[in-house]
Design an enzyme around this catalytic site. Structure first.
Site, PDB file in Angstrom:
ATOM      1  N   PHE A 149     -13.261  12.350 -37.702  1.00 13.71           N
ATOM      2  CA  PHE A 149     -13.739  11.060 -38.204  1.00 13.71           C
ATOM      3  C   PHE A 149     -13.848  10.138 -37.003  1.00 13.71           C
ATOM      4  O   PHE A 149     -12.839   9.763 -36.401  1.00 13.71           O
ATOM      5  CB  PHE A 149     -12.692  10.547 -39.204  1.00 13.71           C
ATOM      6  CG  PHE A 149     -12.932   9.188 -39.793  1.00 13.71           C
ATOM      7  CD1 PHE A 149     -13.758   9.032 -40.907  1.00 13.71           C
ATOM      8  CD2 PHE A 149     -12.300   8.076 -39.279  1.00 13.71           C
ATOM      9  CE1 PHE A 149     -13.946   7.781 -41.479  1.00 13.71           C
ATOM     10  CE2 PHE A 149     -12.480   6.820 -39.848  1.00 13.71           C
ATOM     11  CZ  PHE A 149     -13.308   6.678 -40.952  1.00 13.71           C
ATOM     12  N   GLU A 196      -5.321   3.605 -38.342  1.00 14.79           N
ATOM     13  CA  GLU A 196      -5.722   3.283 -39.735  1.00 14.79           C
ATOM     14  C   GLU A 196      -5.221   1.888 -40.141  1.00 14.79           C
ATOM     15  O   GLU A 196      -4.712   1.683 -41.237  1.00 14.79           O
ATOM     16  CB  GLU A 196      -5.252   4.374 -40.696  1.00 14.79           C
ATOM     17  CG  GLU A 196      -5.989   5.679 -40.415  1.00 14.79           C
ATOM     18  CD  GLU A 196      -5.821   6.713 -41.497  1.00 14.79           C
ATOM     19  OE1 GLU A 196      -5.823   6.342 -42.675  1.00 14.79           O
ATOM     20  OE2 GLU A 196      -5.726   7.892 -41.138  1.00 14.79           O
ATOM     21  N   GLY A 197      -5.417   0.940 -39.212  1.00 13.68           N
ATOM     22  CA  GLY A 197      -4.999  -0.437 -39.464  1.00 13.68           C
ATOM     23  C   GLY A 197      -3.607  -0.660 -38.906  1.00 13.68           C
ATOM     24  O   GLY A 197      -2.615  -0.229 -39.510  1.00 13.68           O
TER      25      GLY A 197
HETATM   26  C1  LIG Z   1      -3.004   8.953 -32.052  1.00 15.80           C
HETATM   27  C2  LIG Z   1      -4.227   8.210 -32.497  1.00 15.80           C
HETATM   28  C3  LIG Z   1      -5.185   8.858 -33.259  1.00 15.80           C
HETATM   29  C4  LIG Z   1      -6.357   8.186 -33.637  1.00 15.80           C
HETATM   30  N1  LIG Z   1      -7.336   8.864 -34.333  1.00 15.80           N
HETATM   31  C5  LIG Z   1      -8.492   8.236 -34.626  1.00 15.80           C
HETATM   32  C6  LIG Z   1      -9.566   8.939 -35.267  1.00 15.80           C
HETATM   33  O1  LIG Z   1      -9.446  10.129 -35.599  1.00 15.80           O
HETATM   34  N2  LIG Z   1     -10.735   8.285 -35.481  1.00 15.80           N
HETATM   35  C7  LIG Z   1     -10.918   6.977 -35.130  1.00 15.80           C
HETATM   36  O2  LIG Z   1     -11.994   6.458 -35.360  1.00 15.80           O
HETATM   37  N3  LIG Z   1      -9.926   6.279 -34.521  1.00 15.80           N
HETATM   38  C8  LIG Z   1      -8.712   6.872 -34.266  1.00 15.80           C
HETATM   39  N4  LIG Z   1      -7.711   6.183 -33.643  1.00 15.80           N
HETATM   40  C9  LIG Z   1      -7.963   4.805 -33.208  1.00 15.80           C
HETATM   41  C10 LIG Z   1      -7.174   3.777 -33.972  1.00 15.80           C
HETATM   42  O3  LIG Z   1      -7.697   3.590 -35.235  1.00 15.80           O
HETATM   43  C11 LIG Z   1      -7.186   2.514 -33.078  1.00 15.80           C
HETATM   44  O4  LIG Z   1      -6.323   2.773 -31.978  1.00 15.80           O
HETATM   45  C12 LIG Z   1      -6.744   1.293 -33.833  1.00 15.80           C
HETATM   46  O5  LIG Z   1      -7.729   0.900 -34.752  1.00 15.80           O
HETATM   47  C13 LIG Z   1      -6.450   0.134 -32.883  1.00 15.80           C
HETATM   48  O6  LIG Z   1      -7.560  -0.073 -32.061  1.00 15.80           O
HETATM   49  P1  LIG Z   1      -7.362  -0.213 -30.486  1.00 15.80           P
HETATM   50  O7  LIG Z   1      -6.566   0.946 -30.010  1.00 15.80           O
HETATM   51  O8  LIG Z   1      -8.684  -0.450 -29.886  1.00 15.80           O
HETATM   52  O9  LIG Z   1      -6.443  -1.481 -30.317  1.00 15.80           O
HETATM   53  P2  LIG Z   1      -6.931  -2.986 -30.378  1.00 15.80           P
HETATM   54  O10 LIG Z   1      -7.969  -3.180 -31.416  1.00 15.80           O
HETATM   55  O11 LIG Z   1      -7.187  -3.420 -28.992  1.00 15.80           O
HETATM   56  O12 LIG Z   1      -5.591  -3.665 -30.908  1.00 15.80           O
HETATM   57  C14 LIG Z   1      -4.423  -3.728 -30.070  1.00 15.80           C
HETATM   58  C15 LIG Z   1      -3.293  -4.298 -30.869  1.00 15.80           C
HETATM   59  O13 LIG Z   1      -3.623  -5.606 -31.272  1.00 15.80           O
HETATM   60  C16 LIG Z   1      -2.912  -5.920 -32.437  1.00 15.80           C
HETATM   61  N5  LIG Z   1      -3.848  -6.517 -33.388  1.00 15.80           N
HETATM   62  C17 LIG Z   1      -4.971  -5.973 -33.909  1.00 15.80           C
HETATM   63  N6  LIG Z   1      -5.576  -6.838 -34.740  1.00 15.80           N
HETATM   64  C18 LIG Z   1      -4.814  -7.971 -34.723  1.00 15.80           C
HETATM   65  C19 LIG Z   1      -4.885  -9.231 -35.356  1.00 15.80           C
HETATM   66  N7  LIG Z   1      -5.913  -9.520 -36.186  1.00 15.80           N
HETATM   67  N8  LIG Z   1      -3.927 -10.157 -35.114  1.00 15.80           N
HETATM   68  C20 LIG Z   1      -2.913  -9.891 -34.267  1.00 15.80           C
HETATM   69  N9  LIG Z   1      -2.763  -8.703 -33.646  1.00 15.80           N
HETATM   70  C21 LIG Z   1      -3.698  -7.770 -33.867  1.00 15.80           C
HETATM   71  C22 LIG Z   1      -2.281  -4.641 -32.964  1.00 15.80           C
HETATM   72  O14 LIG Z   1      -0.904  -4.620 -32.632  1.00 15.80           O
HETATM   73  C23 LIG Z   1      -3.003  -3.564 -32.181  1.00 15.80           C
HETATM   74  O15 LIG Z   1      -2.194  -2.419 -31.982  1.00 15.80           O
HETATM   75  C24 LIG Z   1      -6.527   6.832 -33.275  1.00 15.80           C
HETATM   76  C25 LIG Z   1      -5.537   6.182 -32.533  1.00 15.80           C
HETATM   77  C26 LIG Z   1      -4.393   6.849 -32.146  1.00 15.80           C
HETATM   78  C27 LIG Z   1      -3.353   6.109 -31.344  1.00 15.80           C
END
Ligand SMILES: Cc1cc2nc3c(=O)[nH]c(=O)nc-3n(C[C@H](O)[C@H](O)[C@H](O)COP(=O)(O)OP(=O)(O)OC[C@H]3O[C@@H](n4cnc5c(N)ncnc54)[C@H](O)[C@@H]3O)c2cc1C
Length: 387
Positions: A129, A367-368
């Site tokens: 996904f 997943e959020g």
């Molecule tokens: C092991 C692993 C597996 C994954 N597998 C998939 C996959 O199969 N498919 C896929 O599409 N994605 C996948 N992901 C991605 C995952 O969904 C994202 O890492 C996640 O959505 C966070 O996005 P980002 O890493 O860009 O962090 P960012 O968007 O940069 O966010 C960083 C941090 O900011 C904070 N934050 C976010 N929003 C807010 C807010 N509104 N207010 C205050 N703080 C906030 C949170 O603490 C967050 O961790 C995976 C991630 C990991 C770590």
């Protein structure tokens, strides 16, 4: 066993109890906790084994979701919880087959369903996904990966990152900006087969709890429009509906990790000789165990409440967010406390509690992230207050 009493809760039915009993025995025989060096091969083998044993049928909906057979959210949660107790990689293998094929089950054409879903359900095809992009993870609407429609084809350019099963998947459900409308209404979903010209694995990513993960790159990647899932511009809605089916199950996986940690801690505390008795003789230890058990039970209540409500056809935006928030954050605390009970042994590589300590971390992000769940709960509360 006293930690199975929750199976008698009114949220669950007899078939759920039988499911857990059967899966627990199967997992004890087929799933090892420790991971070897070749995580790709282990993951492939787990997908195949889960498919052959029929467990994947609970996460993959060949005839479409809620059409032929309604989604049994409680079954998905119980399977994830049980597998997570045995092995994080087994839980991952199960969950990704569901998440990776969910968009096709929800909105795929009969031809797409026939081509992909039986193979996913039987463990012959591995699904992924691909939503997150390097510039935007939490802020999905800001996605930059583009899909340009040219006649009866679409051309995808850009990157996706953190893609689970990246590098071993047979196909990827990819969300790209196609521009039918601004923001979330301008995103479409496509199935991209591994090996499609213009599609490559740009980088394999190593994480603290090893599982297949990659950054994907699309350069002039041309697909027939028959690979689009749903109509143009419906991709965001499809992605959110897919995540909605599986969000509560992330809480269940965290619960499985927490239950295992509590089980390990009880075993250690009652056997570790200390000061003429055992560790569990001390009230401070009992207080720690009590906090762990209470967190496990409260997480279970929130998780199975959300799953049960969803199975009643109710909207569970608030309940699923509460379950994910509390179960993932709570599991982190429970596992940390278990490591403390183990002392030095708790930080030795591949000890069960050390493995759990690494396994749980990413569930608070994907997943959020926790903060996103808090925002959802806050928004729902305020919505109710204004009504
Ligand atoms: C092991 C692993 C597996 C994954 N597998 C998939 C996959 O199969 N498919 C896929 O599409 N994605 C996948 N992901 C991605 C995952 O969904 C994202 O890492 C996640 O959505 C966070 O996005 P980002 O890493 O860009 O962090 P960012 O968007 O940069 O966010 C960083 C941090 O900011 C904070 N934050 C976010 N929003 C807010 C807010 N509104 N207010 C205050 N703080 C906030 C949170 O603490 C967050 O961790 C995976 C991630 C990991 C770590």
């Amino acid at each position: 066993m006293s930690d199975r009493l929750y199976l008698d809760w009114p949220f669950l039915e007899a078939r759920h109890r039988d499911l857990v009993t059967g899966l627990d025995a199967w997992a004890a025989a087929h799933v090892g906790g420790a991971h070897g060096k070749d995580v790709d091969a282990e993951c492939r083998a787990l997908v195949r084994a889960l498919g052959q044993a029929g467990w994947l049928q609970h996460a993959v909906f060949r005839d479409g979701m809620d059409a032929g057979r309604p989604v049994d959210t409680r079954a998905i949660c119980l399977i994830r919880e049980t597998l997570a107790r045995h092995s994080g990689l087994a839980d991952f293998a199960f969950a990704m087959q569901g998440l990776g094929s969910g968009a096709i089950s929800l909105a795929g054409t009969p031809a797409q369903r026939e081509r992909y879903l039986p193979g996913v359900a039987e463990g012959r095809l591995i699904a992924a996904f691909a939503l997150s992009v390097p510039q935007a993870g939490s802020d999905v609407a800001a996605m930059q990966c583009s899909g340009r429609v040219e006649g009866d084809h679409v051309v995808i350019d850009g990157e996706k990152t953190w893609i689970s099963n990246g590098g071993i998947a047979d196909f990827y459900v990819v969300f790209a900006r196609t521009g039918e409308a601004p923001g979330t209404r301008g995103i479409s979903a496509f199935v991209v087969d591994a090996g499609t010209p213009g599609f490559e694995i740009a980088e394999r990513i190593d994480v603290i709890a090893p599982h297949p993960l990659a950054r994907l790159k699309f350069t002039n990647c041309r697909l027939p429009l028959s690979q689009r899932i749903g109509a143009g511009g419906e991709g965001f809605k499809i992605a959110m509906r897919t995540l909605d089916v599986f969000r509560t199950s992330v809480a269940a996986a965290a619960l499985g990790f927490a239950r295992r940690a509590l089980h390990e801690a009880l075993g250690r505390a009652t056997s570790r000789k200390m000061f003429g008795g055992v560790l569990a003789d001390f009230q401070l230890t009992q207080a720690s165990l009590a906090r762990m058990a209470t967190t496990v039970e409260s997480s279970a209540l929130l998780t199975y409440r959300a799953a049960w409500l969803r199975d009643q056809g109710r909207t569970v935006t608030r309940e699923a967010a509460m379950a994910k928030l509390e179960a993932t954050e709570g599991a982190q605390r429970v596992i940390d406390a278990a490591v403390q009970v183990f002392g030095g042994l708790g930080v030795v590589s591949e000890q069960p509690v050390e493995r759990l300590y690494r396994e749980i971390r990413s569930l608070r992000i994907y997943e959020g992230a926790t903060e996103v769940q808090q925002l959802i709960i806050g928004r729902e509360l305020l919505k109710g207050w204004n009504a």
